[in-house]
Motif scaffolding. Structure first.
Motif, mmCIF file in Angstrom:
data_model
loop_
_atom_site.group_PDB
_atom_site.id
_atom_site.type_symbol
_atom_site.label_atom_id
_atom_site.label_comp_id
_atom_site.label_asym_id
_atom_site.label_seq_id
_atom_site.Cartn_x
_atom_site.Cartn_y
_atom_site.Cartn_z
ATOM 1 N N HIS A 128 0.808 -1.219 0.000
ATOM 2 C CA HIS A 128 0.000 0.000 0.000
ATOM 3 C C HIS A 128 0.840 1.268 0.000
ATOM 4 O O HIS A 128 0.320 2.353 -0.259
ATOM 5 N N PHE A 129 2.111 1.151 0.296
ATOM 6 C CA PHE A 129 2.926 2.351 0.480
ATOM 7 C C PHE A 129 3.157 3.124 -0.817
ATOM 8 O O PHE A 129 3.192 4.356 -0.811
ATOM 9 N N GLN A 130 3.317 2.425 -1.919
ATOM 10 C CA GLN A 130 3.514 3.113 -3.188
ATOM 11 C C GLN A 130 2.270 3.906 -3.564
ATOM 12 O O GLN A 130 2.350 4.997 -4.136
ATOM 13 N N ARG A 131 1.116 3.382 -3.204
ATOM 14 C CA ARG A 131 -0.161 4.044 -3.473
ATOM 15 C C ARG A 131 -0.219 5.432 -2.857
ATOM 16 O O ARG A 131 -0.769 6.371 -3.436
ATOM 17 N N TYR A 132 0.378 5.563 -1.665
ATOM 18 C CA TYR A 132 0.343 6.841 -0.954
ATOM 19 C C TYR A 132 1.696 7.538 -0.919
ATOM 20 O O TYR A 132 1.912 8.446 -0.123
ATOM 21 N N GLN A 133 2.621 7.114 -1.772
ATOM 22 C CA GLN A 133 3.957 7.716 -1.835
ATOM 23 C C GLN A 133 4.617 7.761 -0.455
ATOM 24 O O GLN A 133 5.238 8.762 -0.082
ATOM 25 N N ALA A 134 4.443 6.697 0.304
ATOM 26 C CA ALA A 134 5.006 6.651 1.652
ATOM 27 C C ALA A 134 6.458 6.177 1.629
ATOM 28 O O ALA A 134 6.909 5.546 0.669
ATOM 29 N N ASN A 135 7.159 6.484 2.689
ATOM 30 C CA ASN A 135 8.566 6.119 2.819
ATOM 31 C C ASN A 135 8.739 5.211 4.040
ATOM 32 O O ASN A 135 8.904 5.703 5.157
ATOM 33 N N PRO A 136 8.662 3.885 3.883
ATOM 34 C CA PRO A 136 8.794 2.978 5.028
ATOM 35 C C PRO A 136 10.209 2.980 5.596
ATOM 36 O O PRO A 136 11.164 2.666 4.890
ATOM 37 N N LEU A 137 10.318 3.311 6.863
ATOM 38 C CA LEU A 137 11.617 3.359 7.531
ATOM 39 C C LEU A 137 11.946 2.058 8.249
ATOM 40 O O LEU A 137 13.102 1.650 8.300
ATOM 41 N N LEU A 138 10.910 1.427 8.811
ATOM 42 C CA LEU A 138 11.132 0.202 9.582
ATOM 43 C C LEU A 138 9.878 -0.660 9.543
ATOM 44 O O LEU A 138 8.796 -0.219 9.928
ATOM 45 N N LEU A 139 10.043 -1.907 9.064
ATOM 46 C CA LEU A 139 8.958 -2.877 9.014
ATOM 47 C C LEU A 139 9.437 -4.165 9.662
ATOM 48 O O LEU A 139 10.549 -4.235 10.187
ATOM 49 N N THR A 140 8.614 -5.201 9.614
ATOM 50 C CA THR A 140 8.994 -6.492 10.179
ATOM 51 C C THR A 140 8.793 -7.586 9.140
ATOM 52 O O THR A 140 7.935 -7.475 8.262
ATOM 53 N N SER A 141 9.566 -8.642 9.263
ATOM 54 C CA SER A 141 9.478 -9.738 8.295
ATOM 55 C C SER A 141 9.067 -11.055 8.947
ATOM 56 O O SER A 141 8.941 -12.067 8.265
ATOM 57 N N GLN A 142 8.870 -11.029 10.260
ATOM 58 C CA GLN A 142 8.513 -12.248 10.989
ATOM 59 C C GLN A 142 7.458 -11.938 12.046
ATOM 60 O O GLN A 142 7.108 -10.775 12.282
ATOM 61 N N LEU A 143 6.966 -13.007 12.690
ATOM 62 C CA LEU A 143 6.106 -12.823 13.857
ATOM 63 C C LEU A 143 6.957 -12.178 14.948
ATOM 64 O O LEU A 143 8.131 -12.522 15.115
ATOM 65 N N MET A 144 6.376 -11.238 15.697
ATOM 66 C CA MET A 144 7.174 -10.527 16.686
ATOM 67 C C MET A 144 6.281 -9.901 17.764
ATOM 68 O O MET A 144 5.060 -9.902 17.661
ATOM 69 N N TYR A 145 6.936 -9.385 18.790
ATOM 70 C CA TYR A 145 6.258 -8.708 19.890
ATOM 71 C C TYR A 145 6.407 -7.196 19.682
ATOM 72 O O TYR A 145 7.517 -6.670 19.770
ATOM 73 N N PRO A 146 5.325 -6.484 19.400
ATOM 74 C CA PRO A 146 5.418 -5.059 19.083
ATOM 75 C C PRO A 146 5.487 -4.154 20.313
ATOM 76 O O PRO A 146 4.590 -3.336 20.557
ATOM 77 N N GLY A 147 6.534 -4.296 21.085
ATOM 78 C CA GLY A 147 6.715 -3.433 22.247
ATOM 79 C C GLY A 147 7.069 -2.015 21.818
ATOM 80 O O GLY A 147 7.796 -1.812 20.833
ATOM 81 N N SER A 148 6.597 -1.028 22.556
ATOM 82 C CA SER A 148 6.826 0.363 22.178
ATOM 83 C C SER A 148 8.263 0.817 22.374
ATOM 84 O O SER A 148 8.643 1.895 21.898
ATOM 85 N N PHE A 149 9.063 0.014 23.037
ATOM 86 C CA PHE A 149 10.484 0.333 23.174
ATOM 87 C C PHE A 149 11.173 0.362 21.804
ATOM 88 O O PHE A 149 12.158 1.088 21.611
#
Length: 235
Positions: free
Chosen positions: A169-190
Motif C-alpha cells: 500500500h505504500f507506493q499508493r500513498y507515496q510513503a517512505n517505510p523506515l522500519l517494518l517487520t518480516s517475521q512474527l514478533m512482539y510489538p513493544g513500544s520500546f
C-alpha cells in the motif's frame, strides 16, 4: 556576530517542524486473530491495563517513563472507537508526538485512520502503527490515491510480518517505510521509542535496523544478530 545569530535563529524558525502520529489498536482477545493473552491485558476496552498501551512496554506507560519525552496532555475523546489520546513533547528537539488508543474491536477504523494520515502527511510527519497486524483479519476501506506530488511520508509499522501486508500500500500513498517487520514478533513500544531517535537525527536506513534490533534483543534476551532477522527496512 549578533546579526549572524539573529539570522541563524530566523532560519531555524522557518524550518518545518517534525511531528509524529501513532496509531495503536488495543490488544483484544475477543476480536483479533491473536494467540490469546491474559484476560486483563487482552481486554481491548481497558487501555490502562492493555498489553499495547498500559503495560510496561505499552505506548502510554513506556513513553511516560522515558526521560526523552514529556507528557503534555491526556484526553478521552468523545468517540466510541477511540479511548484515549496522549500528546508528548520530545525533550531535546521539541518534536510533538500524538498517540491514539483505539478499542481493540475498532481495528478497521484504526487502520483506515492510519492510512488516511499516511496519505495526508509529508516528509516531516512520521506516521506509525503498532499492535496486532489487522490486515490479517480485515480489509479496511482505504482512501483513494490522489494525483499530487510525492509526499514521501515516513512510516514505521510494528506488527507481525508488516512488510508483506503493509508494504504493497505504500507506493499508493507515496510513503517512505523506515522500519517494518518480516517475521512474527512482539510489538513493544520500546522499538518505536528508539527508532524515533534515529529519525530525529536524520539517521541512515541501517541505523533503524540497528536501533530496533538492539532494543528488541535487550527486551527479549536474544542476540542482536537474531533480532536483526525480525526487521526489514521496506526498501
Amino acid at each position: 556576530m549578533k546579526w549572524f545569530l539573529l539570522l541563524y535563529l530566523s532560519t531555524l524558525a522557518l524550518l518545518p517542524a517534525k511531528t509524529i502520529e501513532v496509531f495503536v489498536p488495543l490488544c483484544d482477545n475477543k476480536t483479533q486473530g491473536i494467540v490469546p493473552v491474559g484476560a486483563k491485558i487482552g481486554n481491548g476496552d481497558d487501555a490502562p491495563n492493555n498489553l499495547y498501551w498500559g503495560c510496561s512496554d505499552g505506548m502510554s506507560r513506556y513513553f511516560k517513563k522515558s526521560k526523552k519525552w514529556k507528557l503534555l496532555s491526556s484526553t478521552n475523546p468523545d468517540k466510541k472507537y477511540l479511548i484515549e489520546t496522549l500528546e508528548f513533547q520530545h525533550i531535546g528537539t521539541g518534536t510533538l508526538l500524538t498517540a491514539h488508543a483505539y478499542r481493540g474491536s475498532e481495528m478497521k477504523k484504526c487502520l483506515e485512520d492510519y492510512f488516511a494520515a499516511l496519505q495526508s502527511g509529508g516528509p516531516d510527519k512520521l506516521v506509525a502503527f503498532i499492535g496486532h497486524n489487522g490486515l490479517m483479519d480485515t480489509s479496511p476501506t482505504l482512501p483513494e490515491q490522489t494525483k499530487t506530488a510525492k509526499k514521501q511520508t515516513p512510516t514505521i509499522v510494528l506488527c507481525c510480518i508488516s512488510d508483506r501486508y503493509f508494504a504493497p500500500h505504500f507506493q499508493r500513498y507515496q510513503a517512505n517505510p523506515l522500519l517494518l517487520t518480516s517475521q512474527l514478533m512482539y510489538p513493544g513500544s520500546f522499538i518505536l521509542h528508539d527508532a524515533i531517535e534515529v529519525w530525529l537525527k536524520n539517521g541512515k536506513p541501517d541505523d533503524y535496523l540497528q536501533a530496533a534490533a538492539t532494543a528488541y534483543a535487550k527486551n527479549q534476551k536474544i542476540s542482536t544478530k537474531a533480532a536483526k532477522t525480525i526487521f526489514s527496512l521496506g526498501l
